[in-house]
Motif scaffolding. Sequence first.
Motif, PDB file in Angstrom:
ATOM      1  N   ASP A 141     172.981  76.336  20.757  1.00  0.00           N
ATOM      2  CA  ASP A 141     174.195  75.518  20.818  1.00  0.00           C
ATOM      3  C   ASP A 141     174.786  75.324  19.422  1.00  0.00           C
ATOM      4  N   ALA A 142     173.936  75.057  18.447  1.00  0.00           N
ATOM      5  CA  ALA A 142     174.412  74.862  17.070  1.00  0.00           C
ATOM      6  C   ALA A 142     175.021  76.150  16.521  1.00  0.00           C
ATOM      7  N   HIS A 143     174.416  77.290  16.833  1.00  0.00           N
ATOM      8  CA  HIS A 143     174.936  78.583  16.377  1.00  0.00           C
ATOM      9  C   HIS A 143     176.330  78.851  16.929  1.00  0.00           C
ATOM     10  N   PHE A 190     182.137  79.454  16.634  1.00  0.00           N
ATOM     11  CA  PHE A 190     183.370  79.455  17.428  1.00  0.00           C
ATOM     12  C   PHE A 190     184.126  78.132  17.423  1.00  0.00           C
ATOM     13  N   SER A 191     183.587  77.106  16.825  1.00  0.00           N
ATOM     14  CA  SER A 191     184.111  75.733  16.878  1.00  0.00           C
ATOM     15  C   SER A 191     183.604  75.047  18.139  1.00  0.00           C
ATOM     16  N   VAL A 192     183.588  73.738  18.127  1.00  0.00           N
ATOM     17  CA  VAL A 192     183.044  72.947  19.232  1.00  0.00           C
ATOM     18  C   VAL A 192     183.828  73.192  20.515  1.00  0.00           C
ATOM     19  N   ALA A 193     185.167  73.181  20.420  1.00  0.00           N
ATOM     20  CA  ALA A 193     186.000  73.325  21.614  1.00  0.00           C
ATOM     21  C   ALA A 193     185.810  74.683  22.278  1.00  0.00           C
ATOM     22  N   LYS A 194     185.800  75.750  21.483  1.00  0.00           N
ATOM     23  CA  LYS A 194     185.663  77.080  22.069  1.00  0.00           C
ATOM     24  C   LYS A 194     184.245  77.306  22.592  1.00  0.00           C
ATOM     25  N   ALA A 195     183.256  76.732  21.918  1.00  0.00           N
ATOM     26  CA  ALA A 195     181.870  76.882  22.372  1.00  0.00           C
ATOM     27  C   ALA A 195     181.686  76.293  23.769  1.00  0.00           C
TER      28      ALA A 195
END
Length: 399
Positions: free
Chosen positions: A89-91, A96-101
């Motif tokens: 999750d951190a990777h 990709f940024s939080v929103a895109k992840a």
Amino acid sequence: MGQLRVCLSRKDSSQWVLEADIKGCFDYINHDWLERNVPMDTTILRKWLKAGLIYKGQLQATEAGTPQGGIISPTLANVTLNGLERGLDAHLRAKFSVAKAKKLKINLVRYADDFVITGVSKEILANEVRPWVEAFLVVRGLQLSEEKTRITHIDQGFDFLGWNFRKYSGKFLIKPSKKNAQAFYRKVAETISGNKTVKQESLIRLLNPMLRGWAQYHCPVSAKRAYSRMEHLVFQRLWRWSRRRHPQKNTGWVRKKYFHSVGDRQWVFAVPVVRTDGSNGLLDLYQISGMVIKWHTKIKGEFNPFDPRWEQYGEKLRQGRMWESMRYRKQWAGLYMSQGGRCAHCGTALTDETGWHDHHLEYRMHGGTDALANRVLLHPHCHQQVHAGRIAVTKPVLP
């Protein structure tokens, strides 16, 4: 299983799944990594890991891995793989940024060394997720199996922990996997064929725990059809077993000797026995199709049974599980009578309207037992007050 239902059951859920299989997980765990990362006495851990094993009378060195079947091996495997979900999750968030992840819908579900990862596309799982997982494993001495690791669409389905997860025309269903059912049937068939000359009562006592255990394992999923199919296959095996014992007897005679009517059920494999109280009755084969399907209640991911802050939540989970047991309902009746029908904290009446919680005087995580002497009934709101205020409760003594 509950987490996978959450991740895959909706229309807008992930459509692709990475089925990961670690090649010889218990055989290749890196000892140096364990010594650096397992929070215990390093000297004792090293001696245990390097102790070797005796195989066919010969002492063999253990330079890597942990003995499969050893009492601490599952714990060490869990420690080795801990951080897999958080690290992935951190990777993704960093790249990709939080929103895109979040839009990638990556969810990792793990049980011991078995895990699957969901994703929005095949490409993201193949090009981003799998390489990161492989890098995570390699420093621990592990690697994915090339033959068994694959990416599957949810419409094709995948097997995990003995269940098959699949969408049928958009409807998500979890069923016992064909592989699991076939393996169980082979075990039952071998038990029957390996006991051709035993008494019918002995055979039933051998089979009942097996049948009950398999049915209970699959009761949280859509297993009714699998239950009926398995029951039919077992019946056929038992009919052949019965006919083989009396080749000169006709069908009616064999049926009358080995099969009986129990309630509205016909052709029940059963035998007359004398019960412990001296009465006569029938010992019948466990009815797989009689197992009630009950969906699994997903446990909160943050729940820690060793954290006092979660003691009340743990007691609530335990009470929900125990409600299905007649033994525990009798215990609650005993507690109710011993308290005179009153809450051990506030002293007012316990009723069906108020409800009650089963509270341990000495927390289980602190060594408290399930003995009646260590348990009392409280109102739900009193239970919250007791835990929030760390209030000591004593066992009521009736005058």
